[in-house]
Write a protein that holds these residues in place. Structure first.
Motif, PDB file in Angstrom:
ATOM      1  N   SER A  36      16.736  63.908  82.028  1.00 49.72           N
ATOM      2  CA  SER A  36      15.765  64.278  81.546  1.00 49.72           C
ATOM      3  C   SER A  36      16.442  65.843  80.922  1.00 49.72           C
ATOM      4  CB  SER A  36      15.694  65.414  83.676  1.00 49.72           C
ATOM      5  OG  SER A  36      16.262  66.286  84.435  1.00 49.72           O
ATOM      6  N   ALA A  37      15.576  65.916  80.464  1.00 48.72           N
ATOM      7  CA  ALA A  37      15.338  67.542  79.180  1.00 48.72           C
ATOM      8  C   ALA A  37      16.823  68.499  80.036  1.00 48.72           C
ATOM      9  CB  ALA A  37      14.088  67.737  78.927  1.00 48.72           C
ATOM     10  N   GLN A  38      15.440  68.289  81.150  1.00 52.31           N
ATOM     11  CA  GLN A  38      16.899  69.652  81.996  1.00 52.31           C
ATOM     12  C   GLN A  38      18.332  69.287  82.397  1.00 52.31           C
ATOM     13  OE1 GLN A  38      14.835  70.825  85.704  1.00 52.31           O
ATOM     14  NE2 GLN A  38      16.501  72.416  86.572  1.00 52.31           N
ATOM     15  N   GLU A  39      18.719  68.328  83.090  1.00 54.02           N
ATOM     16  CA  GLU A  39      19.956  68.046  82.817  1.00 54.02           C
ATOM     17  C   GLU A  39      20.374  66.961  81.704  1.00 54.02           C
ATOM     18  OE1 GLU A  39      19.483  64.386  86.690  1.00 54.02           O
ATOM     19  OE2 GLU A  39      18.747  64.128  84.350  1.00 54.02           O
ATOM     20  N   ARG A  40      20.313  66.743  80.783  1.00 48.00           N
ATOM     21  CA  ARG A  40      20.972  67.296  79.143  1.00 48.00           C
ATOM     22  C   ARG A  40      21.245  68.458  78.454  1.00 48.00           C
ATOM     23  NH1 ARG A  40      16.319  64.235  78.196  1.00 48.00           N
ATOM     24  NH2 ARG A  40      15.403  65.511  76.419  1.00 48.00           N
ATOM     25  N   PHE A  41      19.791  69.297  79.080  1.00 45.00           N
ATOM     26  CA  PHE A  41      20.153  71.110  78.835  1.00 45.00           C
ATOM     27  C   PHE A  41      21.244  71.316  79.405  1.00 45.00           C
ATOM     28  CE2 PHE A  41      19.195  75.382  79.290  1.00 45.00           C
ATOM     29  CZ  PHE A  41      19.425  75.614  77.940  1.00 45.00           C
ATOM     30  N   ALA A  42      21.500  70.962  80.893  1.00 44.32           N
ATOM     31  CA  ALA A  42      22.739  71.676  81.567  1.00 44.32           C
ATOM     32  C   ALA A  42      23.481  71.465  81.090  1.00 44.32           C
ATOM     33  CB  ALA A  42      21.732  71.716  83.370  1.00 44.32           C
ATOM     34  N   ALA A  43      24.013  69.740  81.098  1.00 43.51           N
ATOM     35  CA  ALA A  43      25.402  69.699  80.580  1.00 43.51           C
ATOM     36  C   ALA A  43      25.648  70.181  79.133  1.00 43.51           C
ATOM     37  CB  ALA A  43      24.852  68.274  80.577  1.00 43.51           C
ATOM     38  N   ALA A  44      24.938  70.711  77.941  1.00 45.05           N
ATOM     39  CA  ALA A  44      25.096  70.569  76.868  1.00 45.05           C
ATOM     40  C   ALA A  44      25.207  72.227  76.810  1.00 45.05           C
ATOM     41  CB  ALA A  44      24.108  70.269  75.990  1.00 45.05           C
ATOM     42  N   LEU A  45      25.019  72.888  77.379  1.00 45.27           N
ATOM     43  CA  LEU A  45      24.844  74.369  77.485  1.00 45.27           C
ATOM     44  C   LEU A  45      26.343  74.814  78.346  1.00 45.27           C
ATOM     45  CD1 LEU A  45      23.871  77.100  77.156  1.00 45.27           C
ATOM     46  CD2 LEU A  45      22.481  77.656  79.432  1.00 45.27           C
ATOM     47  N   ALA A  46      26.305  74.017  79.216  1.00 44.55           N
ATOM     48  CA  ALA A  46      27.519  73.635  80.468  1.00 44.55           C
ATOM     49  C   ALA A  46      28.763  73.512  79.437  1.00 44.55           C
ATOM     50  CB  ALA A  46      27.801  72.843  81.455  1.00 44.55           C
ATOM     51  N   GLN A  47      29.272  73.043  78.548  1.00 46.23           N
ATOM     52  CA  GLN A  47      29.358  72.451  77.461  1.00 46.23           C
ATOM     53  C   GLN A  47      29.667  72.996  76.710  1.00 46.23           C
ATOM     54  OE1 GLN A  47      29.587  68.716  75.605  1.00 46.23           O
ATOM     55  NE2 GLN A  47      31.249  67.997  74.294  1.00 46.23           N
ATOM     56  N   HIS A  48      28.910  74.613  75.923  1.00 45.63           N
ATOM     57  CA  HIS A  48      29.165  75.094  75.022  1.00 45.63           C
ATOM     58  C   HIS A  48      29.255  77.256  75.390  1.00 45.63           C
ATOM     59  CE1 HIS A  48      29.790  72.356  72.151  1.00 45.63           C
ATOM     60  NE2 HIS A  48      28.266  71.415  72.422  1.00 45.63           N
ATOM     61  N   GLN A  49      29.618  76.606  77.167  1.00 39.71           N
ATOM     62  CA  GLN A  49      29.306  77.945  77.760  1.00 39.71           C
ATOM     63  C   GLN A  49      29.793  78.986  76.492  1.00 39.71           C
ATOM     64  OE1 GLN A  49      30.356  78.087  81.535  1.00 39.71           O
ATOM     65  NE2 GLN A  49      32.531  77.006  81.775  1.00 39.71           N
ATOM     66  N   GLY A  50      31.314  78.642  76.600  1.00 37.44           N
ATOM     67  CA  GLY A  50      32.416  79.460  75.537  1.00 37.44           C
ATOM     68  C   GLY A  50      31.371  80.194  74.500  1.00 37.44           C
ATOM     69  N   ILE A  51      30.541  79.620  73.594  1.00 30.15           N
ATOM     70  CA  ILE A  51      29.422  80.280  72.554  1.00 30.15           C
ATOM     71  C   ILE A  51      28.728  81.454  73.347  1.00 30.15           C
ATOM     72  CG2 ILE A  51      27.786  80.077  71.278  1.00 30.15           C
ATOM     73  CD1 ILE A  51      28.487  76.652  70.383  1.00 30.15           C
ATOM     74  N   VAL A  52      28.159  81.104  74.586  1.00 28.37           N
ATOM     75  CA  VAL A  52      27.372  82.287  74.778  1.00 28.37           C
ATOM     76  C   VAL A  52      27.855  83.454  75.195  1.00 28.37           C
ATOM     77  CG1 VAL A  52      25.804  82.849  77.109  1.00 28.37           C
ATOM     78  CG2 VAL A  52      25.303  80.388  75.546  1.00 28.37           C
ATOM     79  N   LEU A  53      29.685  83.367  76.464  1.00 27.95           N
ATOM     80  CA  LEU A  53      29.846  84.174  76.682  1.00 27.95           C
ATOM     81  C   LEU A  53      30.824  85.252  74.801  1.00 27.95           C
ATOM     82  CD1 LEU A  53      31.867  82.480  79.208  1.00 27.95           C
ATOM     83  CD2 LEU A  53      30.262  83.839  79.490  1.00 27.95           C
ATOM     84  N   LYS A  54      31.086  84.468  74.481  1.00 29.70           N
ATOM     85  CA  LYS A  54      31.550  85.034  73.179  1.00 29.70           C
ATOM     86  C   LYS A  54      30.663  85.834  72.244  1.00 29.70           C
ATOM     87  CE  LYS A  54      34.303  82.275  70.933  1.00 29.70           C
ATOM     88  NZ  LYS A  54      34.647  81.481  69.901  1.00 29.70           N
ATOM     89  N   VAL A  55      29.701  85.576  72.049  1.00 30.10           N
ATOM     90  CA  VAL A  55      28.915  86.506  71.569  1.00 30.10           C
ATOM     91  C   VAL A  55      28.443  87.428  72.516  1.00 30.10           C
ATOM     92  CG1 VAL A  55      25.424  85.916  70.534  1.00 30.10           C
ATOM     93  CG2 VAL A  55      27.081  84.427  69.924  1.00 30.10           C
ATOM     94  N   ALA A  56      28.003  86.979  73.860  1.00 28.90           N
ATOM     95  CA  ALA A  56      27.355  88.759  74.518  1.00 28.90           C
ATOM     96  C   ALA A  56      28.829  89.666  74.386  1.00 28.90           C
ATOM     97  CB  ALA A  56      27.476  88.074  76.191  1.00 28.90           C
ATOM     98  N   ARG A  57      29.949  88.952  75.267  1.00 21.01           N
ATOM     99  CA  ARG A  57      30.912  90.295  74.810  1.00 21.01           C
ATOM    100  C   ARG A  57      31.124  90.447  73.188  1.00 21.01           C
ATOM    101  NH1 ARG A  57      34.672  86.220  77.713  1.00 21.01           N
ATOM    102  NH2 ARG A  57      35.240  85.576  75.882  1.00 21.01           N
ATOM    103  N   SER A  58      30.796  89.781  72.649  1.00 23.97           N
ATOM    104  CA  SER A  58      31.068  90.957  70.928  1.00 23.97           C
ATOM    105  C   SER A  58      29.613  91.177  71.221  1.00 23.97           C
ATOM    106  CB  SER A  58      30.811  89.596  69.992  1.00 23.97           C
ATOM    107  OG  SER A  58      32.528  88.980  69.542  1.00 23.97           O
ATOM    108  N   TYR A  59      28.797  91.591  71.594  1.00 21.81           N
ATOM    109  CA  TYR A  59      26.956  92.708  71.094  1.00 21.81           C
ATOM    110  C   TYR A  59      27.075  93.102  72.770  1.00 21.81           C
ATOM    111  CZ  TYR A  59      26.339  90.640  67.094  1.00 21.81           C
ATOM    112  OH  TYR A  59      26.177  89.549  65.961  1.00 21.81           O
ATOM    113  N   CYS A  60      28.114  92.831  73.537  1.00 15.47           N
ATOM    114  CA  CYS A  60      27.588  93.441  74.736  1.00 15.47           C
ATOM    115  C   CYS A  60      28.990  94.659  75.384  1.00 15.47           C
ATOM    116  CB  CYS A  60      26.532  93.058  75.506  1.00 15.47           C
ATOM    117  SG  CYS A  60      25.293  92.896  75.570  1.00 15.47           S
ATOM    118  N   ARG A  61      28.947  96.159  75.899  1.00 19.35           N
ATOM    119  CA  ARG A  61      30.089  96.530  76.246  1.00 19.35           C
ATOM    120  C   ARG A  61      30.168  96.864  78.028  1.00 19.35           C
ATOM    121  NH1 ARG A  61      32.816 101.551  74.429  1.00 19.35           N
ATOM    122  NH2 ARG A  61      34.790 102.071  76.217  1.00 19.35           N
TER     123      ARG A  61
END
Length: 179
Positions: free
Chosen positions: A15-40
């Motif tokens: 399902s789209a939800q499963e594909r999205f969850a897998a892709a997001l989990a694989q690339h979660q470092g991007i989200v964490l890096k952006v969040a750390r860079s923009y939020c103290r």
């Protein structure tokens, strides 16, 4: 299942939800890096991570793997959400301090202890949002073309802006009295 192990992508019939969850989990470092860079602040960081996930999920039906890699697409969403959130909440004033210690583990923990690395992070944190995004992608070894795709700039414009940013950072690290 060990969460540190990257799961293989789900089959095309998933399902789209499963594909999205897998892709997001694989690339979660991007989200964490952006969040750390923009939020103290840790709470602001958690809110930003949640907002990025929500916006990415809303935009996922329009994701076309023929036009962009998932990582490039996710970077664009994450940076746009971060910049929008910063503008709307007036967070810029709260982020002008030194690099805050993060509660999340950092891959290069020994490097974070290095004073020069902390100074670089503090300098990057004080950059305007677009320049900060540019440096974040550059430090993540993205090509000028990839950075341009994420930020909506030409590769030539990226090269010029990066050159100027590197000069600016160099001057701040090593100010010369004859300048």
């Amino acid at each position: 299942m060990d969460p540190s192990v990257t799961a293989p992508p789900p089959p095309a019939t998933a399902s789209a939800q499963e594909r999205f969850a897998a892709a997001l989990a694989q690339h979660q470092g991007i989200v964490l890096k952006v969040a750390r860079s923009y939020c103290r602040d840790p709470e602001d960081r958690r809110d930003l991570i949640q907002d990025i996930g929500t916006q990415a999920w809303r935009a996922f039906p329009g994701f076309d793997p023929e036009r962009a890699q998932f990582s490039t697409w996710l970077y664009r969403i994450a940076l746009n959400v971060a910049i929008s959130q910063q503008r709307s909440l007036g967070l810029r004033a709260r982020h002008r301090g030194a690099l805050a210690d993060t509660a999340e583990p950092v891959a290069a923990a020994t490097a974070e202890d290095d004073v020069r690395v902390r100074e670089l992070h503090a300098l990057i944190r004080r950059l305007p949002p677009l320049d900060r995004a540019l440096m974040l992608l550059y430090l993540d070894d993205c090509s000028h073309r990839e950075i341009g795709e994420v930020l909506g700039l030409s590769a030539g414009s990226v090269a010029t802006r990066l050159y100027r940013l590197r000069q600016q950072i160099r001057q701040q690290f090593n100010p010369s009295p004859s300048a």
